[in-house]
Scaffold this active site. Structure first.
Site, PDB file in Angstrom:
ATOM      1  N   LYS A   1       5.412 -41.880   7.496  1.00 46.90           N
ATOM      2  CA  LYS A   1       4.035 -41.761   7.022  1.00 46.90           C
ATOM      3  C   LYS A   1       3.205 -42.952   7.516  1.00 46.90           C
ATOM      4  O   LYS A   1       3.276 -43.268   8.701  1.00 46.90           O
ATOM      5  CB  LYS A   1       4.040 -41.626   5.494  1.00 46.90           C
ATOM      6  CG  LYS A   1       5.060 -40.607   4.970  1.00 46.90           C
ATOM      7  CD  LYS A   1       4.730 -39.183   5.350  1.00 46.90           C
ATOM      8  CE  LYS A   1       5.853 -38.210   5.041  1.00 46.90           C
ATOM      9  NZ  LYS A   1       6.284 -38.177   3.648  1.00 46.90           N
TER      10      LYS A   1
ATOM     11  N   ASP B   1       9.935 -45.562  -4.943  1.00 44.98           N
ATOM     12  CA  ASP B   1       9.464 -44.979  -3.683  1.00 44.98           C
ATOM     13  C   ASP B   1       8.030 -45.468  -3.483  1.00 44.98           C
ATOM     14  O   ASP B   1       7.114 -45.084  -4.205  1.00 44.98           O
ATOM     15  CB  ASP B   1       9.527 -43.452  -3.786  1.00 44.98           C
ATOM     16  CG  ASP B   1       9.078 -42.754  -2.498  1.00 44.98           C
ATOM     17  OD1 ASP B   1       8.339 -43.376  -1.704  1.00 44.98           O
ATOM     18  OD2 ASP B   1       9.455 -41.576  -2.307  1.00 44.98           O
TER      19      ASP B   1
ATOM     20  N   TYR C   1       7.751 -36.617  -5.105  1.00 44.28           N
ATOM     21  CA  TYR C   1       7.775 -35.882  -3.841  1.00 44.28           C
ATOM     22  C   TYR C   1       8.746 -34.699  -3.985  1.00 44.28           C
ATOM     23  O   TYR C   1       9.847 -34.857  -4.521  1.00 44.28           O
ATOM     24  CB  TYR C   1       8.232 -36.858  -2.753  1.00 44.28           C
ATOM     25  CG  TYR C   1       8.363 -36.283  -1.380  1.00 44.28           C
ATOM     26  CD1 TYR C   1       7.235 -35.874  -0.669  1.00 44.28           C
ATOM     27  CD2 TYR C   1       9.607 -36.159  -0.769  1.00 44.28           C
ATOM     28  CE1 TYR C   1       7.359 -35.360   0.604  1.00 44.28           C
ATOM     29  CE2 TYR C   1       9.723 -35.649   0.509  1.00 44.28           C
ATOM     30  CZ  TYR C   1       8.604 -35.246   1.192  1.00 44.28           C
ATOM     31  OH  TYR C   1       8.721 -34.740   2.446  1.00 44.28           O
TER      32      TYR C   1
ATOM     33  N   ARG D   1      25.716 -46.008  15.079  1.00 46.19           N
ATOM     34  CA  ARG D   1      25.574 -45.406  13.743  1.00 46.19           C
ATOM     35  C   ARG D   1      25.676 -46.470  12.660  1.00 46.19           C
ATOM     36  O   ARG D   1      25.072 -46.368  11.607  1.00 46.19           O
ATOM     37  CB  ARG D   1      26.610 -44.297  13.513  1.00 46.19           C
ATOM     38  CG  ARG D   1      26.500 -43.745  12.102  1.00 46.19           C
ATOM     39  CD  ARG D   1      27.263 -42.463  11.788  1.00 46.19           C
ATOM     40  NE  ARG D   1      28.479 -42.256  12.513  1.00 46.19           N
ATOM     41  CZ  ARG D   1      29.602 -42.972  12.364  1.00 46.19           C
ATOM     42  NH1 ARG D   1      29.647 -43.967  11.488  1.00 46.19           N
ATOM     43  NH2 ARG D   1      30.656 -42.698  13.082  1.00 46.19           N
TER      44      ARG D   1
HETATM   45  C1  LIG Z   1       7.557 -37.987   3.104  1.00 46.58           C
HETATM   46  C2  LIG Z   1       8.023 -38.611   1.852  1.00 46.58           C
HETATM   47  C3  LIG Z   1       9.390 -38.816   1.592  1.00 46.58           C
HETATM   48  C4  LIG Z   1      10.464 -38.365   2.560  1.00 46.58           C
HETATM   49  O1  LIG Z   1      10.381 -39.009   3.774  1.00 46.58           O
HETATM   50  P1  LIG Z   1      10.913 -38.331   5.161  1.00 46.58           P
HETATM   51  O2  LIG Z   1      10.720 -39.429   6.143  1.00 46.58           O
HETATM   52  O3  LIG Z   1      10.068 -37.140   5.390  1.00 46.58           O
HETATM   53  O4  LIG Z   1      12.340 -37.994   4.907  1.00 46.58           O
HETATM   54  C5  LIG Z   1       9.758 -39.407   0.403  1.00 46.58           C
HETATM   55  N1  LIG Z   1       8.830 -39.787  -0.497  1.00 46.58           N
HETATM   56  C6  LIG Z   1       7.515 -39.624  -0.297  1.00 46.58           C
HETATM   57  C7  LIG Z   1       6.560 -40.076  -1.330  1.00 46.58           C
HETATM   58  C8  LIG Z   1       7.061 -39.028   0.879  1.00 46.58           C
HETATM   59  O5  LIG Z   1       5.752 -38.839   1.071  1.00 46.58           O
END
Ligand SMILES: *Cc1c(COP(=O)(O)O)cnc(C)c1O
Length: 382
Positions: A194, A169, A96, A43
């Site tokens: 993604k 992000d 998001y 962890r």
């Molecule tokens: C999918 C996504 C997230 C969150 O990511 P997870 O891996 O699903 O927790 C955050 N920001 C953006 C722009 C995303 O597309």
């Protein structure tokens, strides 16, 4: 018995599934606790996370990087490590959905307040930053689903004027197209679920920082709150990094070609893609992004929800509400990511009942255009 590797090391990274490590003596335990090489408990840290994070941190131009259990875990780590009760945060009003929810409904319970602002109108944002002096500004390099582009160098300069820190992000761009830390951001995070993973078989996030000295605190928040990553997900994702540049460039090239092709189709009402000259941020995107405009575009069909349904049913491209898969997938913002937005908000953004989001993959272009053409024909014939 341990295998004798000598001076050799496997070319393909091994997968270390163990949740705990064996330590030869207490002196070694002290050394690991003091930050020397070695692992104790997964962890806190494990080899597959370290391998992945080191490679990504280098791609980002960061001082350090941390693999986290999801994109949301990386975002939560960054926010919880760098704010305290009573702090004011600013965030983009085009984020998001889960990020808005975290800021709006979860963190407020712990005394963190977030104001949402238009981060694309810099003069007004500057005035608000100077008046309100928030601790942190949260923005996305490329917004979902319309591909608005944040002017990161300008935002970093505005933040610096008032001592606010900038968290970006960068999920839609990936470090292939943009490296926010080199443009003045303090932290960058990505959902590796993604396009960075690219195969839709790992759920993972990444956080990297520009300042060497905040690594320890972020790593502690990740371990203590339990935002840690799974070795298997780190292993599959690290494997994909070798092809990340190729995949992002191929998908971006396909997306640009598809966006251009769609603007010529009479059955398509509107196309949103920052690679098109008519997009409001086209010039900024060309200046800020390196080697492509991203793999996500939107098209609007005039027939609303019914037309979208016919398009989806006629197409072999799956409705699969994520993005970044190596093959093309479709999503429906009005029914997925923006389902909980107030209708007037959706209207303001242009997220209509006829809007389809396409996450363009890296198949051969002819496969993509054949499928989209087939789906559009199904509309024409009805
Ligand atoms: C999918 C996504 C997230 C969150 O990511 P997870 O891996 O699903 O927790 C955050 N920001 C953006 C722009 C995303 O597309």
């Amino acid at each position: 018995m341990k295998p004798q590797l000598g001076a050799t090391w496997p070319l393909a990274s091994p997968l270390f599934t163990s949740s705990v490590y064996t330590i030869p003596d207490l002196d070694t335990l002290d050394a690991i606790n003091a930050g020397e090489a070695g692992f104790i408990y997964a962890r806190d840290a494990h080899p597959n996370a370290s391998l992945l994070a080191a490679r990504l941190a280098q791609m980002e131009g960061g001082s350090w990087g941390l693999a986290c259990g999801s994109g949301m875990a990386a975002l939560s780590t960054a926010i919880l490590a760098n704010t305290s009760q009573g702090d004011l945060l600013f965030a983009s009003d085009q984020l998001y959905g889960r990020t808005s929810q975290l800021l709006r409904s979860e963190l407020t319970r712990f005394g963190l307040t977030t104001e949402f602002h238009d981060v694309y109108t810099l003069a007004r944002l500057r005035e608000s930053l100077q008046r309100r002096k928030p601790k942190l500004l949260v923005v996305e390099t490329l917004s979902n689903p319309l591909g608005r582009v944040a002017n990161l160098p300008e935002l970093a300069a505005l933040c610096a004027e008032v001592g606010c820190r900038l968290l970006v992000d960068n999920t839609f761009a990936s470090p292939v197209l943009c490296k926010p830390l080199t443009l003045g951001a303090d932290w960058v995070m990505e959902s590796l679920t993604k396009i960075i993973g690219g195969q839709s078989d790992g759920t993972l996030g990444f956080l990297a920082g520009r300042h060497r000295d905040d690594r320890i605190h972020c790593a502690r928040v990740m371990a203590v709150w339990g935002f840690s990553s799974s070795p298997f997900d780190c292993w599959v994702t690290e494997r994909g990094l070798d092809t990340l540049t190729l995949r992002v460039q191929a998908a971006s090239a396909n997306a640009l070609r598809l966006a251009q092709w769609l603007t010529q189709q009479p059955l398509v009402k509107r196309v949103d893609y920052p690679g098109l000259p008519e997009h409001p941020d086209h010039r900024l995107a060309a200046a800020l992004l390196n080697g492509g405009f991203g793999h996500v575009l939107c098209l609007e069909l005039p027939g609303g929800r019914d037309a979208v349904n016919r398009f989806i049913r006629a197409s072999a491209m799956p409705l699969s509400p994520s993005l970044g898969h190596n093959r093309t997938t479709l999503s429906y913002p009005a029914g997925t990511s923006h389902r909980h937005d107030p209708p007037e908000n959706r209207q303001r953004l242009g997220i209509t009942e006829g809007l389809i989001r396409v996450s363009v993959g890296c198949e051969d272009w002819s496969e993509i255009v054949t499928e989209v053409d087939k789906a559009l024909h199904a509309l024409g014939n009805s």
